[in-house]
Scaffold this active site. Structure first.
Site, PDB file in Angstrom:
ATOM      1  N   HIS A 307       0.780  -1.094  -0.049  1.00 18.20           N
ATOM      2  CA  HIS A 307      -0.123  -0.064   0.074  1.00 18.20           C
ATOM      3  C   HIS A 307       0.898   1.271   0.056  1.00 18.20           C
ATOM      4  CE1 HIS A 307      -3.142   2.599   1.182  1.00 18.20           C
ATOM      5  NE2 HIS A 307      -3.918   1.847   0.777  1.00 18.20           N
ATOM      6  N   ASP A 364      -7.931  -5.142   0.345  1.00 14.48           N
ATOM      7  CA  ASP A 364      -8.503  -6.313  -0.669  1.00 14.48           C
ATOM      8  C   ASP A 364      -8.108  -7.742  -0.563  1.00 14.48           C
ATOM      9  OD1 ASP A 364     -10.072  -4.476  -2.111  1.00 14.48           O
ATOM     10  OD2 ASP A 364      -8.349  -3.680  -2.987  1.00 14.48           O
TER      11      ASP A 364
HETATM   12  N1  ACO Z   1       4.200  -7.841  -4.615  1.00 15.23           N
HETATM   13  C1  ACO Z   1       5.481  -7.776  -4.657  1.00 15.23           C
HETATM   14  N2  ACO Z   1       6.304  -6.614  -4.606  1.00 15.23           N
HETATM   15  C2  ACO Z   1       5.754  -5.414  -4.509  1.00 15.23           C
HETATM   16  C3  ACO Z   1       4.234  -5.428  -4.105  1.00 15.23           C
HETATM   17  C4  ACO Z   1       3.466  -6.434  -4.401  1.00 15.23           C
HETATM   18  N3  ACO Z   1       2.135  -6.500  -4.021  1.00 15.23           N
HETATM   19  N4  ACO Z   1       3.879  -3.969  -3.650  1.00 15.23           N
HETATM   20  C5  ACO Z   1       4.892  -3.533  -3.798  1.00 15.23           C
HETATM   21  N5  ACO Z   1       6.012  -4.222  -4.132  1.00 15.23           N
HETATM   22  C6  ACO Z   1       7.377  -3.842  -4.080  1.00 15.23           C
HETATM   23  C7  ACO Z   1       7.709  -3.132  -5.552  1.00 15.23           C
HETATM   24  O1  ACO Z   1       8.072  -3.717  -6.392  1.00 15.23           O
HETATM   25  C8  ACO Z   1       8.874  -2.082  -4.891  1.00 15.23           C
HETATM   26  O2  ACO Z   1       9.988  -2.895  -4.628  1.00 15.23           O
HETATM   27  P1  ACO Z   1      11.571  -2.094  -5.099  1.00 15.23           P
HETATM   28  O3  ACO Z   1      11.570  -1.007  -4.028  1.00 15.23           O
HETATM   29  O4  ACO Z   1      12.310  -3.228  -4.958  1.00 15.23           O
HETATM   30  O5  ACO Z   1      11.215  -1.500  -6.449  1.00 15.23           O
HETATM   31  C9  ACO Z   1       8.338  -1.971  -3.642  1.00 15.23           C
HETATM   32  O6  ACO Z   1       7.723  -2.885  -3.123  1.00 15.23           O
HETATM   33  C10 ACO Z   1       7.664  -0.455  -3.418  1.00 15.23           C
HETATM   34  O7  ACO Z   1       6.462  -0.662  -4.204  1.00 15.23           O
HETATM   35  P2  ACO Z   1       5.795   0.386  -5.051  1.00 15.23           P
HETATM   36  O8  ACO Z   1       5.518  -0.159  -6.195  1.00 15.23           O
HETATM   37  O9  ACO Z   1       6.946   1.531  -5.332  1.00 15.23           O
HETATM   38  O10 ACO Z   1       4.708   0.825  -3.992  1.00 15.23           O
HETATM   39  P3  ACO Z   1       3.404   2.006  -4.618  1.00 15.23           P
HETATM   40  O11 ACO Z   1       3.198   2.836  -3.221  1.00 15.23           O
HETATM   41  O12 ACO Z   1       3.845   2.939  -5.764  1.00 15.23           O
HETATM   42  O13 ACO Z   1       2.373   1.064  -5.009  1.00 15.23           O
HETATM   43  C11 ACO Z   1       0.390  -0.645  -4.742  1.00 15.23           C
HETATM   44  C12 ACO Z   1       1.558   0.562  -4.033  1.00 15.23           C
HETATM   45  C13 ACO Z   1       0.059  -0.107  -6.012  1.00 15.23           C
HETATM   46  C14 ACO Z   1      -0.690  -0.849  -3.881  1.00 15.23           C
HETATM   47  C15 ACO Z   1       1.574  -1.592  -4.891  1.00 15.23           C
HETATM   48  O14 ACO Z   1       1.828  -1.967  -3.424  1.00 15.23           O
HETATM   49  C16 ACO Z   1       0.735  -2.866  -5.347  1.00 15.23           C
HETATM   50  O15 ACO Z   1       0.930  -3.098  -6.737  1.00 15.23           O
HETATM   51  N6  ACO Z   1       0.088  -3.714  -4.758  1.00 15.23           N
HETATM   52  C17 ACO Z   1      -0.541  -4.850  -5.362  1.00 15.23           C
HETATM   53  C18 ACO Z   1      -2.232  -4.286  -5.840  1.00 15.23           C
HETATM   54  C19 ACO Z   1      -2.951  -4.098  -4.775  1.00 15.23           C
HETATM   55  O16 ACO Z   1      -3.126  -4.929  -3.860  1.00 15.23           O
HETATM   56  N7  ACO Z   1      -3.684  -3.141  -4.881  1.00 15.23           N
HETATM   57  C20 ACO Z   1      -4.683  -2.421  -3.767  1.00 15.23           C
HETATM   58  C21 ACO Z   1      -4.122  -1.656  -3.097  1.00 15.23           C
HETATM   59  S1  ACO Z   1      -5.496  -0.929  -1.782  1.00 15.23           S
HETATM   60  C22 ACO Z   1      -6.372  -0.221  -2.499  1.00 15.23           C
HETATM   61  O17 ACO Z   1      -6.438   0.775  -3.294  1.00 15.23           O
HETATM   62  C23 ACO Z   1      -7.962  -0.452  -2.344  1.00 15.23           C
END
Ligand code: ACO
Length: 429
Positions: A307, A364
């Site tokens: 998140h 979620d």
């Molecule tokens: N699985 C694996 N790795 C992940 C995940 C994941 N679900 N989420 C984040 N990471 C990793 C990224 O690859 C990144 O790694 P790095 O630093 O080595 O590059 C690090 O964790 C930070 O992640 P970001 O993508 O920069 O975080 P951001 O804040 O931009 O994205 C998000 C947040 C979109 C929710 C992301 O965690 C994600 O894609 N999660 C899966 C989708 C999801 O569950 N969305 C629902 C969110 S809640 C809502 O909106 C209701």
């Protein structure tokens, strides 16, 4: 004394005031930055950018705190109804009995949609995603209720528009589902409350009796409350962005529904179930999928994990996990996807990759299992999220339109394209 921040560029120092919110969250007010320095800030995804002041929801992602109008989410989920929560978010205070009665009555009185709108549904193909229908229908409400889209509605007109929307969206959602499965629409009933009415419109049909189970009502109530607001997330910021041009509320909400649909936002609940199903069909090898999620060459991510603001367990996920357990027990159901989800969570939470990045289950991760137990089909999950988030979107729209500081949303950019060059006639290219 007002605190300030100093910015030194070359040999010049600029001072900006630091503003502090009621929970001591602080930010540097850079309203005059460009005017003073000629510079802008670059902040992809707005991770450090406050777009407004807001008194609706407080969330502390480090501590896992979420409060609507000051009230902890845990208390609301346990003691409040969705309608009461909606009132709280939109009007800023818990309603008195009289206020709640009037508000609820508005829901019953406005549950029907214009009969002509049914033809609109007819134009859609059965099997289409109900989120597409929902956004189209909500946008179309502006055409069916033109009296509600005056440029400067009065407070009373806004109040009418709010109950109309909250009530009708639920009917539209149920109609969209019926359309997607090719069954006749079931009209709202005056004698049923908000959530039983929705379940009845979704699942009853002339051919079969549908029993409204109190456990399902209770679980759905809780899910909708937990989804009701989450401050400046992607879809809510969309409401504020679209609304800043003074577009009507229906247009703002239609845009928000589309923003919510994405799998990185509200569409994640659907993606989580699809992911768990894929793991199950692939023999339940959870470690393989955790490894895939960690592999930067692989586009796979653990859906329902991570998140932007929570760097701790999402408090909503904690509540939903308990609710799912209770619901499955009460309905005497066993869902193998829940077993996979629990194991997946355990493996991920003890893996250095997830620990270092502070990736926890989000709202979620477990909500889809609850929706599934209630009987809601997977492609309706984002629609359920939209019904839940509606009060939050409306509250932000209302706050924004009442705030004299609101300006049209218009970010800047750092241009990285080609420098000035001449047009080349086609025959010379
Ligand atoms: N699985 C694996 N790795 C992940 C995940 C994941 N679900 N989420 C984040 N990471 C990793 C990224 O690859 C990144 O790694 P790095 O630093 O080595 O590059 C690090 O964790 C930070 O992640 P970001 O993508 O920069 O975080 P951001 O804040 O931009 O994205 C998000 C947040 C979109 C929710 C992301 O965690 C994600 O894609 N999660 C899966 C989708 C999801 O569950 N969305 C629902 C969110 S809640 C809502 O909106 C209701």
């Amino acid at each position: 004394m007002t605190k300030t921040a100093k910015l030194i560029i070359d040999d010049k120092t600029y001072e900006f005031s630091i503003i502090t919110g009621t929970e001591n969250e602080s930010g540097i007010d850079i309203t005059n930055l460009r005017q003073l320095t000629g510079l802008i800030t670059l902040d992809n995804g707005y991770g450090n950018t406050g777009s407004c002041r807001s008194a609706i929801t407080f969330l502390d992602g480090e501590k896992g705190i979420l409060r609507y109008r000051g009230i902890p989410i845990e208390e609301l989920a346990e003691k409040c109804s969705f309608i009461e929560t909606a009132y709280l978010l939109v009007y800023g205070h818990l309603p008195s009995l009289k206020e709640l009665d009037r508000f609820s009555q508005g829901f019953s009185d406005n549950a029907m949609i214009h009969e002509d709108m049914k033809h609109f549904f007819e134009g859609y193909k059965s099997g289409g995603h109900p989120m597409g229908l929902l956004s189209a229908m909500v946008g179309s409400l502006a055409a069916y209720y033109p009296e509600l889209i005056k440029p400067h509605p009065s407070t009373a007109e806004i109040d009418i528009m709010i109950v109309e929307l909250l009530s009708k969206v639920r009917t539209i959602a149920a109609f969209a589902y019926k359309k997607s499965i090719g069954e006749p629409y079931v009209y709202p009933r005056h004698d049923l409350r908000y959530i039983p009415n929705f379940l009845n419109m979704m699942f009853s049909s002339p051919a079969k009796h549908y029993e409204i189970r109190p456990e399902a009502v209770d679980a759905l109530q809780c899910l909708l409350i937990l989804h009701a607001d989450h401050e400046q997330n992607c879809s809510t910021s969309t409401v504020r962005m679209v609304g800043s041009s003074k577009a009507n509320l229906f247009a703002c909400l239609s845009a928000a529904i589309n923003a919510l649909w994405g799998p990185l936002h509200g569409g994640a609940n659907q993606s989580v179930i699809e992911m768990l199903e894929m793991i199950r069909k692939d023999g339940g090898d959870i470690k393989k999928y955790v490894a895939k999620a960690k592999n930067k060459e692989d586009t796979f991510r653990l859906m329902g994990f991570g998140h932007r603001v929570y760097k701790n367990y999402d408090p909503r996920a904690k509540i939903i996990k308990e609710k799912v357990d209770a619901l499955l027990k009460a309905l005497n159901l066993h869902d193998p996807l829940l077993d996979i989800a629990i194991e997946l969570e355990q493996i991920a939470l003890s893996d250095p990759y997830f620990i270092e990045r502070k990736l926890f289950p989000n709202v979620d991760f477990y909500s889809g299992i609850a929706y599934k137990a209630i009987g809601i089909p997977v492609n309706m999950f984002p629609v359920m999220f939209a019904i839940g988030r509606l009060p939050g979107w409306i509250a932000h729209w209302k706050e924004m339109t009442e705030d004299p500081a609101t300006r049209i949303g218009r970010p800047r950019q750092i241009y990285t394209g080609l420098l000035k060059r001449d047009y080349i006639p086609i025959e010379q290219r």
